[in-house]
Scaffold this motif. Structure first.
Motif, PDB file in Angstrom:
ATOM      1  N   LEU A  19      23.487  15.145  14.002  1.00 23.38           N
ATOM      2  CA  LEU A  19      24.169  14.088  13.265  1.00 23.38           C
ATOM      3  C   LEU A  19      24.978  13.197  14.201  1.00 23.38           C
ATOM      4  O   LEU A  19      25.061  11.982  14.013  1.00 23.38           O
ATOM      5  N   GLN A  20      25.561  13.812  15.216  1.00 25.03           N
ATOM      6  CA  GLN A  20      26.308  13.042  16.217  1.00 25.03           C
ATOM      7  C   GLN A  20      25.352  12.107  16.980  1.00 25.03           C
ATOM      8  O   GLN A  20      25.690  10.945  17.244  1.00 25.03           O
ATOM      9  N   GLN A  21      24.164  12.596  17.309  1.00 26.11           N
ATOM     10  CA  GLN A  21      23.171  11.749  17.965  1.00 26.11           C
ATOM     11  C   GLN A  21      22.743  10.587  17.077  1.00 26.11           C
ATOM     12  O   GLN A  21      22.411   9.508  17.570  1.00 26.11           O
ATOM     13  N   PHE A  22      22.759  10.807  15.778  1.00 25.13           N
ATOM     14  CA  PHE A  22      22.397   9.750  14.835  1.00 25.13           C
ATOM     15  C   PHE A  22      23.520   8.731  14.666  1.00 25.13           C
ATOM     16  O   PHE A  22      23.373   7.762  13.907  1.00 25.13           O
ATOM     17  N   GLY A  23      24.657   8.970  15.347  1.00 24.60           N
ATOM     18  CA  GLY A  23      25.764   8.015  15.288  1.00 24.60           C
ATOM     19  C   GLY A  23      26.816   8.316  14.255  1.00 24.60           C
ATOM     20  O   GLY A  23      27.714   7.491  14.025  1.00 24.60           O
ATOM     21  N   TYR A  24      26.756   9.504  13.644  1.00 26.31           N
ATOM     22  CA  TYR A  24      27.698   9.812  12.566  1.00 26.31           C
ATOM     23  C   TYR A  24      28.951  10.509  13.082  1.00 26.31           C
ATOM     24  O   TYR A  24      28.952  11.194  14.100  1.00 26.31           O
ATOM     25  N   ASN A  25      30.034  10.313  12.336  1.00 30.25           N
ATOM     26  CA  ASN A  25      31.309  10.974  12.598  1.00 30.25           C
ATOM     27  C   ASN A  25      32.042  11.122  11.273  1.00 30.25           C
ATOM     28  O   ASN A  25      31.475  10.823  10.209  1.00 30.25           O
TER      29      ASN A  25
ATOM     30  N   GLY B 170      16.045   0.855  16.755  1.00 35.11           N
ATOM     31  CA  GLY B 170      15.803   1.003  18.183  1.00 35.11           C
ATOM     32  C   GLY B 170      17.022   1.347  19.003  1.00 35.11           C
ATOM     33  O   GLY B 170      16.910   1.609  20.201  1.00 35.11           O
ATOM     34  N   LEU B 171      18.193   1.358  18.406  1.00 41.50           N
ATOM     35  CA  LEU B 171      19.429   1.601  19.143  1.00 41.50           C
ATOM     36  C   LEU B 171      19.605   3.092  19.438  1.00 41.50           C
ATOM     37  O   LEU B 171      19.276   3.938  18.605  1.00 41.50           O
ATOM     38  N   ASP B 172      20.138   3.403  20.599  1.00 40.09           N
ATOM     39  CA  ASP B 172      20.449   4.783  20.966  1.00 40.09           C
ATOM     40  C   ASP B 172      21.840   5.109  20.416  1.00 40.09           C
ATOM     41  O   ASP B 172      22.847   4.919  21.088  1.00 40.09           O
ATOM     42  N   LEU B 173      21.884   5.614  19.197  1.00 40.34           N
ATOM     43  CA  LEU B 173      23.164   5.808  18.510  1.00 40.34           C
ATOM     44  C   LEU B 173      23.939   7.012  19.010  1.00 40.34           C
ATOM     45  O   LEU B 173      25.063   7.254  18.550  1.00 40.34           O
ATOM     46  N   SER B 174      23.353   7.777  19.942  1.00 41.97           N
ATOM     47  CA  SER B 174      24.120   8.864  20.539  1.00 41.97           C
ATOM     48  C   SER B 174      25.242   8.313  21.408  1.00 41.97           C
ATOM     49  O   SER B 174      26.215   9.010  21.697  1.00 41.97           O
ATOM     50  N   LYS B 175      25.116   7.052  21.819  1.00 41.12           N
ATOM     51  CA  LYS B 175      26.193   6.374  22.524  1.00 41.12           C
ATOM     52  C   LYS B 175      27.139   5.761  21.507  1.00 41.12           C
ATOM     53  O   LYS B 175      26.805   5.636  20.324  1.00 41.12           O
ATOM     54  N   GLN B 176      28.297   5.357  21.956  1.00 43.26           N
ATOM     55  CA  GLN B 176      29.306   4.848  21.027  1.00 43.26           C
ATOM     56  C   GLN B 176      28.978   3.417  20.624  1.00 43.26           C
ATOM     57  O   GLN B 176      28.961   2.507  21.453  1.00 43.26           O
ATOM     58  N   PHE B 177      28.725   3.235  19.326  1.00 43.25           N
ATOM     59  CA  PHE B 177      28.470   1.910  18.789  1.00 43.25           C
ATOM     60  C   PHE B 177      29.532   1.563  17.752  1.00 43.25           C
ATOM     61  O   PHE B 177      30.005   2.429  17.010  1.00 43.25           O
TER      62      PHE B 177
END
Length: 590
Positions: free
Chosen positions: A337-343, A465-472
């Motif tokens: 879930l963190q890799q998917f950009g969630y918090n 296409g975004l690498d959401l594991s990074k901080q967006f």
């Protein structure tokens, strides 16, 4: 069961600190807030009854078979929310509190301890997010808000907040300091004189009322259970805990597991796992023990409902046996879930982790699954399902147990072939939880606002296409700071469309996901100018424009509304295709 001689608060709290009173493991965690503690102390100072208590006399031969906990003194929502496990010396018994532990813990905190809860909007791990406060009595003033129904102005304050300002009387008396007064006459007068409020009769009365309530009156009326039959005691416990802050079934399940697990301490295991899920490895989530326990029941293959009939020895044995798998699956699911950009701020339904963890368990996924190129396609399938389930309203609300059970059945049937999206969604649709979206729902999504609950999920579906594991960050394409009435008029925007500009700036068609560092650099630059400076080549610029659906991006602010409407239509087409709407299905079939 017999009625015992009433005791004073000072006497009972003294027994707690001598560890004569403990809490059995079937007790839930401390759940009262500061308002409830204040009302309890206010009631005691007014001489009101505060209800009876129920204690259990535990003989030495019984005590050795059960787990007990001490009472909390310094509550800290993040660092110390739970009572410590108690040690009952071999060959001795104890007295366990069956009913009244919330009130007794509250009084212990009020007189001996402190209370630290997270400030509103503060980040969980930020410095100063949990100010330590103690209970104080205002000796001079009446309560500021009469609608609260309080006679005394009692507040949890930081010590610095309670300290007097230069030249002012020292009006805030720490409630616990009443235990240090030698008597209720001269000692009170001396204390008031030291505080420069000796001539205030109301102040004397307030402090006397506190002294009387804590040290003289005997409001603690209690019954004592002497029966050593654990089943009978449990029945009494469940019945007497039907009022007040309700005893949740997850609390009872955790308490039952603590006594029934043979090798592990269920309460400590669940606490530790919740902490790991929420804060380790840079994570910031807010998963509860309910989610952890629901996942454990799911993976153990037992009924997922929190019902009393489910708390059998056989089921608890299955849960304990499956616990290592539960831990691994949940930690990997949280990492995914963190890799998917969630918090904690944009994960709108924590329950989504339950089937996700179950799937990872069924396929025997290890840590390598999280970044393996061979599993990339499967991770995308999982991400698509998770995200759409969070975008669709009502999926993780009512009927949750039925939904989780149907998903579990679908996963068990097909999980070996990769994440079975079609089968899972078919099972969900069968219980009234379809993941298709009609035109009305798509239009509603296009009107989502900046920092809305579902905004991140929709943007992540639109631009996969975004690498959401990074901080967006959610970013305004045209910067919000330029959309004030004054700045718009100064920029030559006609007065008749200024309100349209302001009403559109926070909506989805003016939003994108932008890497944190880039967002800081961009600040209030117009998008056209920023892209020219941020990307060194035409190829880089074209890729960025394409990836973020910024075709025909104007250079001038005056063309914002035209760009907004054009991008809105492009977003509509993308959503129809990405979310599986009836319109998209019909087009595919054609």
């Amino acid at each position: 069961m017999s009625f015992q001689t009433p005791r004073s608060i000072e006497d009972v709290l003294g027994a707690i600190h001598r560890r004569e009173y403990l809490m059995p493991a079937i007790q839930r965690e401390f759940v009262w807030g500061t308002d409830q503690i204040v009302r309890l102390v206010d009631s005691l100072m007014r001489g009101y009854p505060v209800g009876s208590f129920l204690l259990w006399e535990v003989k030495p031969e019984t005590a050795r078979s059960y787990t007990f906990y001490e009472f909390l003194t310094d509550y800290h929502e993040r660092d110390n929310p739970y009572a410590d496990r108690a040690t009952v010396p071999a060959g001795t018994g104890t007295t366990a509190v069956l009913d009244g532990q919330q009130r007794l813990t509250s009084l212990n905190i009020a007189l001996y301890g402190s209370f630290a809860e997270k400030k509103k909007y503060a980040w969980w791990n930020s410095a100063g997010a949990f100010p330590v406060k103690r209970l104080y009595l205002n000796l001079v003033d009446d309560p500021a808000d009469e609608e609260l129904g309080l006679k005394y102005d009692l507040r949890f304050l930081q010590d610095t907040e309670a300290a007097p300002r230069d030249g002012e009387p020292d009006k805030w008396f720490r409630v616990g300091a009443v235990l240090g007064l030698a008597n209720s006459g001269p000692a009170i007068m001396k204390e008031l004189a030291r505080r420069r409020i000796a001539d205030d009769g109301e102040a004397f009365q307030r402090l006397y009322d506190l002294y009387d309530a804590v040290r003289v009156l005997k409001p603690i009326n209690y019954f004592l259970v002497t029966d050593q039959d654990a089943d009978k005691v449990l029945e009494i416990f469940v019945r007497v805990n039907s009022g007040g802050t309700p005893l949740s079934y997850s609390d009872l399940l955790l308490s039952m597991a603590t006594n029934q697990w043979k090798e592990l301490d269920a309460r400590e295991e669940v606490r530790s796992l919740v902490a790991d899920l929420n804060s380790n490895a840079g994570r910031q989530f807010s998963f509860s023990k309910d989610v952890v326990l629901k996942t454990a029941l799911t993976i153990a293959g037992v009924d997922v409902r929190f019902t009393v009939s489910n708390f059998t020895q056989a089921n608890m044995e299955k849960v304990e046996s499956a616990w290592p798998d539960v831990k691994g699956a949940l930690l990997r699911a949280a990492a995914l879930l963190q890799q998917f950009g969630y918090n904690e701020h944009n994960l709108t339904a924590n329950s989504v982790i339950v089937p996700l963890a179950h799937y990872l368990h069924l396929r025997g996924a290890q840590d390598s699954y999280l970044d393996s190129s061979s599993d990339a396609r499967d991770r995308l399938a999982v991400q698509g399902w998770v995200t759409r389930s969070l975008i669709k309203r009502g999926i993780w609300g009512s009927g949750l147990d039925t939904t989780l059970t149907r998903i579990r059945e679908a996963l068990i049937a097909r999980a070996g072939d990769g994440f079975p999206v079609a089968e899972v969604e078919s099972a969900m649709a069968a219980v009234g939880k379809p993941l298709s979206f009609d035109d009305v729902e798509v239009d509603e999504l296009l009107n989502l606002k900046y920092a809305g609950q579902r905004t991140f999920s929709v943007l992540s579906v639109l631009y996969p296409g975004l690498d959401l594991s990074k901080q967006f960050h959610e970013d305004h394409i045209f910067p919000k700071s330029r959309f004030t009435k004054k700045r718009l008029l100064n920029s030559g925007i006609p007065a008749e469309v200024v309100d349209d500009f302001i009403g559109s700036v926070n909506l989805l068609p003016n939003l994108q996901l932008l890497a944190g560092s880039a967002n800081i650099e961009k600040q209030d630059s117009l998008p056209g100018s920023w892209i020219e400076s941020a990307f060194p080549t035409d190829a880089h610029r074209k890729n960025y424009v394409h990836d973020n659906d910024l075709d025909d991006l104007p250079l001038e602010l005056s063309e914002f509304l035209s760009f907004f409407e054009a991008r809105k239509e492009r977003m509509r087409s993308r959503l129809v295709k990405a979310l599986g709407t009836p319109l998209a299905t019909a087009a595919d079939e054609a």
